[in-house]
Design an enzyme around this catalytic site. Structure first.
Site, mmCIF file in Angstrom:
data_model
loop_
_atom_site.group_PDB
_atom_site.id
_atom_site.type_symbol
_atom_site.label_atom_id
_atom_site.label_comp_id
_atom_site.label_asym_id
_atom_site.label_seq_id
_atom_site.Cartn_x
_atom_site.Cartn_y
_atom_site.Cartn_z
ATOM 1 N N ILE A 377 0.886 -1.416 -0.001
ATOM 2 C CA ILE A 377 0.015 -0.392 -0.089
ATOM 3 C C ILE A 377 0.623 0.985 0.202
ATOM 4 O O ILE A 377 2.264 1.783 0.900
ATOM 5 C CB ILE A 377 -0.985 0.355 1.265
ATOM 6 C CG1 ILE A 377 -1.579 -1.012 1.069
ATOM 7 C CG2 ILE A 377 -1.523 1.379 0.667
ATOM 8 C CD1 ILE A 377 -2.729 -1.083 2.709
ATOM 9 N N GLU A 419 2.275 -3.224 5.778
ATOM 10 C CA GLU A 419 1.053 -3.378 4.551
ATOM 11 C C GLU A 419 1.278 -4.007 3.206
ATOM 12 O O GLU A 419 0.990 -3.652 2.592
ATOM 13 C CB GLU A 419 0.470 -1.940 4.372
ATOM 14 C CG GLU A 419 2.470 -0.959 4.167
ATOM 15 C CD GLU A 419 3.746 -1.066 4.856
ATOM 16 O OE1 GLU A 419 4.016 -0.026 4.461
ATOM 17 O OE2 GLU A 419 3.410 -1.116 5.674
#
Length: 507
Positions: A377, A419
């Site tokens: 991300i 992430e």
């Protein structure tokens, strides 16, 4: 007279039959208890040894990179593992001298070339976990069992040994989760009959640590992997009924034994009661034939009592079976929890690696296509810093939902850290993987993710793709190439997909 003789024979036949029945039931219960304890102890040790082996391989990889990394990673492991499990990490160089120890700074390397684990790794071919006999550490001055793996140089040659020292007491801590009677025993032995751990009646027994026990039939390498036995201990002379389980991958043997005297307590009481009934019935029959009816009624009442006790034994046996099934279900639940990310409810890195290894073997065997996608991300730290960690968690969950809806059932989607996520795409070449990755990237970018308190946000993802080819044949190789492609996507401005050269696509 004939009636007296027949009545007496019937009476004593009944008595001996019930004594035998009670003894058989007690034996069955004792064997079941011993087998269940051995099985549960086997599972406990299997999980513990695998955890230690994973730590050994991780530290070996760190040592291959740089010695400083080994020291810092050792400290991380000490903070994660049980404090009484691992107390020393050491490296023995190819010359047999101590090269590293987390307990002290090594200046003049101690000669450890006579250690069993060093000689075994130096003389045997292959990469394997070796478990030593208990020994007294020359640096730590503590009794320990050494879990070791071979270190290889860049040419694949022997370059030393990574050593994890484990307190033998920890291997017997399983006894804290079960109820052991005063003379019940659980023990762990090597295939050469060396005693690694022994717990007597719930208390750790260290005086026989490292002793070689006398041979038993179940210790034979060709004996079945599990079973029951009856034995008189050469250590304390106690007769016990035992169950065993072999851990063949590690040349270990688990033994759980229950005290035979305690196990047959109920049948001895039944035998005493039976003898009293027999003697009393015989006396009554001898004194008067008129007492025959009274004696028969007495026997009948005792029969009812025996039947009720048999029913109690059967119920107790069923309760044990139910407890075993419940334990099995709990073990299966723990396995699922251990392999699932608690936030996103998808497989974690451990499960991802296991699936990827399995798929890699299958695709190499049949010459099929396989791709691995790694995604991250973009600017996730900014989301956390701006909106808080709760919002960051919401972003992770939202991205997970978007991606899961667009994958096949045969694809494995996992969160492998922070992430960062990864996907195994079976039966998918580079072109197919790129198409899937682009559809995921666009879907995430177009999704408005609900945070909290009426707030929402959009995020983008960067993606790296690597494919199975003849040059790179391990999961770690493919993951490393996917990571390089991901870093290239990050460095090229983010919100894009980059694939490796082996995927057969034009850059």
């Amino acid at each position: 007279m004939a009636t007296f003789i027949v009545s007496t024979m019937v009476l004593w036949t009944f008595v001996f039959h019930n004594i035998s029945t009670y003894r058989d039931l007690d034996r069955q219960v004792a064997e079941t208890n011993a087998q269940m304890m051995a099985k549960a102890y086997h599972e406990y040790l299997l999980r513990t040894i695998r955890q230690i082996d994973q730590a050994a391989q991780l530290l070996r990889n760190e040592y291959a990179k740089e010695l400083g990394g080994l020291n810092s990673r050792s400290q991380e492991l000490f903070s994660v593992l049980s404090p009484d499990l691992l107390f020393q990490v050491a490296v023995i160089g190819r010359d047999g001298r101590l090269a590293f120890s987390n307990l002290q700074r090594v200046t003049d390397g101690i000669d450890l070339s006579d250690r069993e684990h060093f000689r075994v790794h130096r003389e045997r071919e292959g990469d394997f976990l070796f478990i030593s006999k208990p020994l007294l550490g020359r640096v730590s001055q503590k009794w320990s069992i050494q879990f070791t793996r071979k270190i290889f140089n860049d040419r694949g040659e022997f370059d030393g040994v990574i050593v994890l020292s484990i307190d033998p007491y920890h291997l017997g801590r399983f006894s804290e989760s079960v109820s052991l009677a005063g003379r019940d025993v659980i023990a762990l032995l090597r295939q050469d009959r060396t005693l690694l751990s022994r717990v007597l009646g719930g208390s750790y027994d260290e005086q026989y640590l490292g002793k070689v026990v006398e041979p038993r039939p179940y210790m034979d390498p060709h004996a079945p992997d599990s079973g029951v036995f009856e034995v008189t201990s050469y250590i304390d002379g106690v007769q016990r009924i035992g169950g065993y389980q072999k851990l063949r991958p590690y040349d270990l043997l688990v033994v759980a034994m229950v005290d035979q005297e305690a196990a047959f307590a109920r049948s001895r009481s039944a035998a005493l009661l039976g003898y009293l009934i027999g003697v009393g019935g015989t006396v009554l029959l001898t004194l008067a034939a008129l007492a025959t009816r009274i004696a028969i009624r007495t026997v009948f009442r005792e029969y009812v009592t025996v039947k009720a006790m048999n029913a109690e034994l059967k119920a107790a046996h069923e309760e044990l079976a139910d407890a075993h099934r419940a334990l099995k279900r709990r073990e299966e639940e723990l396995v699922v929890l251990a392999e699932t990310d608690p936030l996103c409810r998808i497989p974690n890195r451990r499960r991802f690696i296991a699936v990827a290894e399995s798929e890699l073997v299958r695709h190499r065997r049949y010459g099929r296509d396989l791709s691995i996608v790694v995604l991250d991300i973009d600017h996730f730290k900014v989301v956390n810093d701006t909106h808080g960690h709760t919002a960051g968690d919401a972003v992770l969950i939202g991205v997970t939902r978007v991606i899961r809806k667009r994958l096949r059932e045969t694809d494995t989607f996992a969160r492998i850290g922070g992430e960062e996520f990864a996907i195994v795409l079976p039966e998918t070449d580079g072109g197919g993987a790129f198409t899937v990755a682009e559809s995921l990237r666009q879907a995430v970018a177009e999704t408005l993710i609900d945070l909290d308190a009426g707030r929402s946000a959009t995020v983008t993802i960067s993606i790296g793709i690597a494919c199975l080819d003849e040059r790179h044949t391990s999961v770690s190789d493919i993951l490393n190439r996917a990571d390089k492609a991901l870093y290239s996507a990050k460095g090229s401005g983010r919100n894009r997909t980059v694939h490796g050269e082996e995927c057969g696509l034009r850059m």
